[in-house]
Design an enzyme around this catalytic site. Structure first.
Site, PDB file in Angstrom:
ATOM      1  N   SER A 160     -27.358 -19.741   6.709  1.00 39.63           N
ATOM      2  CA  SER A 160     -25.930 -19.990   6.488  1.00 39.63           C
ATOM      3  C   SER A 160     -25.616 -21.123   5.516  1.00 39.63           C
ATOM      4  O   SER A 160     -24.460 -21.309   5.144  1.00 39.63           O
ATOM      5  CB  SER A 160     -25.224 -20.267   7.819  1.00 39.63           C
TER       6      SER A 160
ATOM      7  N   LYS B 113     -18.141 -24.727  13.061  1.00 43.44           N
ATOM      8  CA  LYS B 113     -18.468 -25.449  11.836  1.00 43.44           C
ATOM      9  C   LYS B 113     -17.228 -26.109  11.227  1.00 43.44           C
ATOM     10  O   LYS B 113     -17.325 -27.178  10.614  1.00 43.44           O
ATOM     11  CB  LYS B 113     -19.141 -24.505  10.840  1.00 43.44           C
TER      12      LYS B 113
END
Length: 339
Positions: free
Chosen positions: A234, A279
């Site tokens: 990611s 996040k």
């Protein structure tokens, strides 16, 4: 007698508390991690400096216990996942970690490739064999090959990439055997494996392994990336932006703290990731000004829309920016007014 009863009750309480705190359940729990500056991790030889920073964002994940399971039910931005949604069938925690680290290596290669091409630098590849990424149960490789073994030869045929091995073995017939030469933790080993049909696929034969090519990327100027403790794909987008920023004179950060997430393929396409809302929280807590999120070509359930929703919930002041490609992110940064 009373003192013995008190001791027994005390010991039972200790055991119960220990079970609640440490007994593992068949679930994983994720929660916001942190935003980590990339400049100390990514070092391009002779690279340009930056006034702001690019940051990768992380999600913390651990095995659930009775206590953490209950807490995750009532705490914001914590999510519970059954083991089967995290681990592949038959996969151990060790194999999962190894798979994540190799996904990181692939992500790094794509990030380097995209950034160097964008900066007009030459790149090339050298293959060094293939890694075993998975072993199928009840197939010949079980208990003989392990995740992480690097195969360099099949019989006398040198293996440079995964397709070399697949093509060679696919020409064999069920009942044939092959000799595999491989490295395991720095030691050369040899195993003879039979060739068998895959369960339910009588026309498809093999050894029962999944593979990934051990590919070395050659670039100038040289680059060092310290990512030994980071797993998963990611961070691809943010790696590429940090690398590119060190390769070009213009400081793309403009003095801003820029976080984000997204996978990146060799063509520069940004892909969906897990844990986007967590996040966003991590980036906000770290003081980021801008957050890049995968747009997924405007899909209504895109990472970007999930990120915007999380941003509203925590009342963030970050600018959340949708991107479909690496070039989208660069174009946005090129228009920033310097902070």
């Amino acid at each position: 007698m009373k003192s013995k009863s008190y001791i027994l009750v005390f010991l039972c309480g200790v055991l119960l508390a220990g079970g609640v705190t440490f007994f593992p359940l068949p679930y994983y729990i994720t929660k916001p991690g942190m935003a980590q500056e990339l400049a100390p991790i990514v070092q391009v030889d002779g690279g340009y400096k930056e006034e702001g920073s690019f940051m990768l964002t992380t999600v913390r994940m651990g095995k659930a216990t009775p206590l953490s399971y209950v807490l995750a039910q009532v705490q914001d931005f914590q999510h519970i996942y059954p083991e089967k949604e995290i681990l592949q069938e038959g996969e151990t925690d060790k194999e999962y970690t190894y798979r994540q680290l190799h996904m990181m290596e692939t992500s790094k290669e794509s990030a380097i490739s995209v950034a160097y091409k964008k900066a007009g630098k030459k790149i090339s590849f050298v293959n060094h064999g293939v890694y075993v990424m998975g072993v199928v149960k009840n197939m010949p490789a079980e208990n003989k090959l392990e995740v992480g073994d690097r195969i360099v030869k099949v019989d006398d045929y040198e293996i440079k990439e995964d397709q070399d091995l697949i093509s060679y073995v696919s020409k064999k017939k069920e009942g044939d055997s092959v000799t595999i030469t491989f490295d395991r933790e720095g030691k050369k080993q040899i195993e003879t494996l039979g060739v068998e049909a895959f369960p339910g696929q009588e026309k498809r034969v093999g050894l029962g392994i999944s593979l990934i090519t051990d590919r070395e990327l050659m670039v100038k100027p040289d680059i060092q990336m310290e990512t030994d403790k980071i797993g998963g794909p990611s961070a691809g987008l943010m790696f590429s932006l940090e690398i590119y920023n060190q390769l070009v004179k213009q400081d793309m950060t403009g003095g801003y703290e820029i976080a984000g997430t997204g996978t990146l393929d060799d063509q520069g396409k940004v892909g969906r990731i897990g844990g986007i809302q967590q996040k966003v929280v991590a980036a906000d807590q770290s003081g980021a000004d801008i957050f890049f999120a995968p747009n997924e070509e405007g899909d209504e359930n895109s990472n970007y829309n999930e990120a915007v929703k999380a941003g509203k919930e925590i009342k963030t002041k970050m600018k959340i920016v949708p991107v479909d490609t690496f070039d989208d992110a660069v174009s946005y940064l090129e228009t920033l007014t310097k902070k």
